[in-house]
Design a protein around this motif. Structure first.
Motif, mmCIF file in Angstrom:
data_model
loop_
_atom_site.group_PDB
_atom_site.id
_atom_site.type_symbol
_atom_site.label_atom_id
_atom_site.label_comp_id
_atom_site.label_asym_id
_atom_site.label_seq_id
_atom_site.Cartn_x
_atom_site.Cartn_y
_atom_site.Cartn_z
ATOM 1 N N PRO A 166 0.778 -1.240 0.000
ATOM 2 C CA PRO A 166 0.000 0.000 0.000
ATOM 3 C C PRO A 166 0.811 1.292 0.000
ATOM 4 C CG PRO A 166 -0.032 -1.010 2.175
ATOM 5 C CD PRO A 166 0.645 -1.975 1.270
ATOM 6 N N ALA A 167 2.119 1.239 0.230
ATOM 7 C CA ALA A 167 2.908 2.473 0.235
ATOM 8 C C ALA A 167 3.118 2.962 -1.189
ATOM 9 C CB ALA A 167 4.253 2.249 0.912
ATOM 10 N N THR A 168 2.615 4.140 -1.506
ATOM 11 C CA THR A 168 2.734 4.695 -2.850
ATOM 12 C C THR A 168 4.199 4.864 -3.222
ATOM 13 O OG1 THR A 168 0.664 5.901 -2.541
ATOM 14 C CG2 THR A 168 2.096 6.618 -4.341
ATOM 15 N N CYS A 207 1.550 -7.822 1.738
ATOM 16 C CA CYS A 207 0.275 -7.200 2.094
ATOM 17 C C CYS A 207 -0.823 -8.238 1.858
ATOM 18 C CB CYS A 207 0.008 -5.948 1.252
ATOM 19 S SG CYS A 207 -1.493 -5.053 1.731
ATOM 20 N N ALA A 224 0.334 -5.413 6.467
ATOM 21 C CA ALA A 224 1.357 -5.032 5.484
ATOM 22 C C ALA A 224 2.670 -4.735 6.206
ATOM 23 C CB ALA A 224 0.900 -3.815 4.690
ATOM 24 N N TYR A 294 -10.183 1.426 2.635
ATOM 25 C CA TYR A 294 -8.851 0.972 2.222
ATOM 26 C C TYR A 294 -8.073 2.100 1.553
ATOM 27 C CZ TYR A 294 -5.049 -1.837 0.364
ATOM 28 O OH TYR A 294 -3.803 -2.342 0.078
ATOM 29 N N LYS A 295 -8.786 3.028 0.894
ATOM 30 C CA LYS A 295 -8.113 4.185 0.290
ATOM 31 C C LYS A 295 -7.442 5.025 1.372
ATOM 32 C CE LYS A 295 -11.649 4.343 -3.331
ATOM 33 N NZ LYS A 295 -12.765 5.151 -3.903
ATOM 34 N N ASP A 296 -8.122 5.164 2.501
ATOM 35 C CA ASP A 296 -7.519 5.903 3.616
ATOM 36 C C ASP A 296 -6.334 5.142 4.206
ATOM 37 O OD1 ASP A 296 -9.375 7.927 3.356
ATOM 38 O OD2 ASP A 296 -10.740 7.087 4.842
ATOM 39 N N VAL A 298 -4.235 3.304 2.503
ATOM 40 C CA VAL A 298 -3.112 3.589 1.603
ATOM 41 C C VAL A 298 -2.510 4.956 1.938
ATOM 42 C CG1 VAL A 298 -2.459 4.022 -0.799
ATOM 43 C CG2 VAL A 298 -3.986 2.119 -0.250
ATOM 44 N N GLN A 299 -3.380 5.939 2.222
ATOM 45 C CA GLN A 299 -2.905 7.262 2.610
ATOM 46 C C GLN A 299 -2.142 7.200 3.932
ATOM 47 O OE1 GLN A 299 -2.937 9.960 0.946
ATOM 48 N NE2 GLN A 299 -2.740 11.678 2.375
ATOM 49 N N VAL A 301 -0.469 4.615 5.219
ATOM 50 C CA VAL A 301 0.831 3.959 5.034
ATOM 51 C C VAL A 301 1.791 4.849 4.251
ATOM 52 C CG1 VAL A 301 2.010 1.958 4.024
ATOM 53 C CG2 VAL A 301 -0.210 1.667 5.133
ATOM 54 N N SER A 302 1.284 5.499 3.199
ATOM 55 C CA SER A 302 2.148 6.277 2.301
ATOM 56 C C SER A 302 2.688 7.542 2.944
ATOM 57 C CB SER A 302 1.379 6.634 1.026
ATOM 58 O OG SER A 302 0.945 5.467 0.359
#
Length: 447
Positions: A166-168, A207, A224, A294-296, A298-299, A301-302
């Motif tokens: 998930p880390a961009t 992940c 993750a 899940y979008k949050d 990703v934010q 983690v990133s």
């Protein structure tokens, strides 16, 4: 708002602007101008994680205000790699929760018994080094989710699948290159770069998505992390070293970590693996909230960043542990030297007592031999008398005659069959064919 003031296009004069009007009149030529107004971009939201009991900043991330933060320092989980471990969480009112844990760090010493020796045991305590057989990313994910399920009293858990990390912008190759460079710099700093061989590196991201029951409700869990490991082999000198057992000394017998042959975890003898989960991110949410939240995650983690204070204090603690180990090592070496000196002194005292008793015996034996030789010479020729008398005397007294390096002779009891002499006139006798005194001692030949 920020206002950009333009010069009058008619007269190029400077226009005074109070920043309140969209239109303004040039005071020089009377021309009316329209100001260009630009809106300042909204500042990204920043969530702060603080250990409130210590008023200590821990980390930050870019989550929105619908989540509320909590955090704590975890000294009970401290290790050499993570001397100041932290746990940070973000939760919403709808039941979704994100968390970060610094990670776990271990050494797999199953093939390296020296790391369990007396010296190493104390060093490990000082350095907060913990031991556990190596787990690759797949095994560690199973271990971690089982721990979460047990601690959270969850039931009916099953695996749904693997997800992209998930880390961009995460790139395994770049991360591995950074890890290798870090370990090389660490070895140079510790002075071990030239002593270890067989170096191998491992880095893998993971992940995984699971579904569980918590009470009568279904939840989704995401775990993750990045797992990294460094395998190396220590030289035998650290284990054997000298007759005193070397610096590390002997530990328990070598064992096995259950790794499949040919894998990274399959180590040769005298090898070890330093491995760690470099940050563990988890998400727990109601099943119907997964797609949106899940979008949050990703934010989360990133954008997650550990506070510089925690990073600096961790470095300070690692440096202190290294200094404490160096001090203990010097003390240990000094104690070994003292023990060695005491052993040498004891050996010298015993040798002096042995030499004194031996010399007294030789004096008595030589005096008796001289008497016999004098008596024999009165009746026989000198050469024959010497030979006959010596043989008779040796047989009676139970001795053999040996020739020193300088040509002189010395008598030794027939109880010994290996004789050594030195240039000081000392004699050493033994029955062992394996004993070699070395130094300035030379083997004497029997007449």
């Amino acid at each position: 708002m920020s206002i950009e003031v333009i010069k009058c296009p008619a007269c190029d004069g400077t226009i005074d602007c109070d920043g309140k009007s969209e239109f303004i009149k040039c005071g020089h030529c009377g021309n009316t101008l329209r100001l260009k107004i630009t809106k300042k971009p909204a500042e990204p939201s920043v969530m702060k994680f603080v250990d409130k009991s210590l008023n200590m900043p821990l980390a930050s991330c870019g989550l929105s205000e619908k989540y509320f933060a909590n955090g704590s320092l975890m000294p009970e989980a401290a290790s050499n790699t993570y001397p100041m471990p932290i746990r940070c969480g973000a939760a919403s009112k709808l039941g979704t929760a994100f968390s970060f844990f610094s990670g776990e760090a271990y050494i797999d010493d199953t093939k390296c018994p020296m790391l369990s020796g007396p010296y190493a045991t104390v060093v490990n305590q000082i350095s907060k080094i913990h031991f556990k057989p190596f787990m690759d990313a797949e095994k560690y994910a199973n271990y971690y989710i089982n721990m979460l399920i047990t601690n959270g009293k969850m039931t009916n858990a099953y695996f749904l699948g693997n997800l992209p990390f998930p880390a961009t912008g995460f790139d395994r190759k770049t991360a591995l290159e950074g890890f290798v460079k870090f370990k090389e710099l660490e070895a140079q700093k510790a002075g071990t770069a030239g002593t270890i061989t067989g170096k191998m590196y491992y880095l893998e991201e993971s992940c995984k998505l699971y579904e569980v029951d918590i009470g009568q409700f279904k939840f989704r869990i995401v775990v993750a992390f990045v797992l990294q490991a460094f395998r190396y082999q220590l030289p035998n000198m650290f284990a054997m070293g000298s007759f005193m057992g070397g610096l590390f000394g002997q530990g328990r017998p070598a064992g096995t970590n259950g790794a499949a042959p040919g894998t990274f975890g399959d180590m040769p003898n005298n090898a070890a693996i330093e491995w760690a989960s470099n940050g563990v991110f988890t998400m727990v949410c109601p099943k119907d909230r997964y797609e949106e939240d899940y979008k949050d995650f990703v934010q989360f983690v990133s954008t997650f960043k550990i506070d510089p204070y925690i990073i600096q204090e961790s470095v300070n603690m690692q440096n202190k542990m290294a200094m404490d180990v160096a001090n203990y090592t010097q003390q240990n070496i000094a104690q070994q030297n003292a023990n060695f000196q005491a052993m040498q002194q004891a050996n010298r005292t015993l040798q002096e007592a042995y030499d004194s008793a031996n010399q007294a015996w030789w004096n008595r034996s030589n005096a008796h031999h001289a008497q016999v030789m004098s008596s024999s010479r009165s009746s026989f020729g000198e050469s024959s008398a010497d030979r006959i008398s010596r043989m008779q005397s040796e047989a009676i007294r139970g001795v053999n005659t040996y020739v020193r390096e300088d040509g002189s002779t010395v008598e030794v009891s027939v109880d010994y069959d290996h004789v050594y002499t030195n240039n000081l006139g000392d004699t050493l006798a033994t029955n062992s064919s394996l004993y070699e005194p070395g130094g300035n001692w030379n083997r004497a030949q029997q007449l």
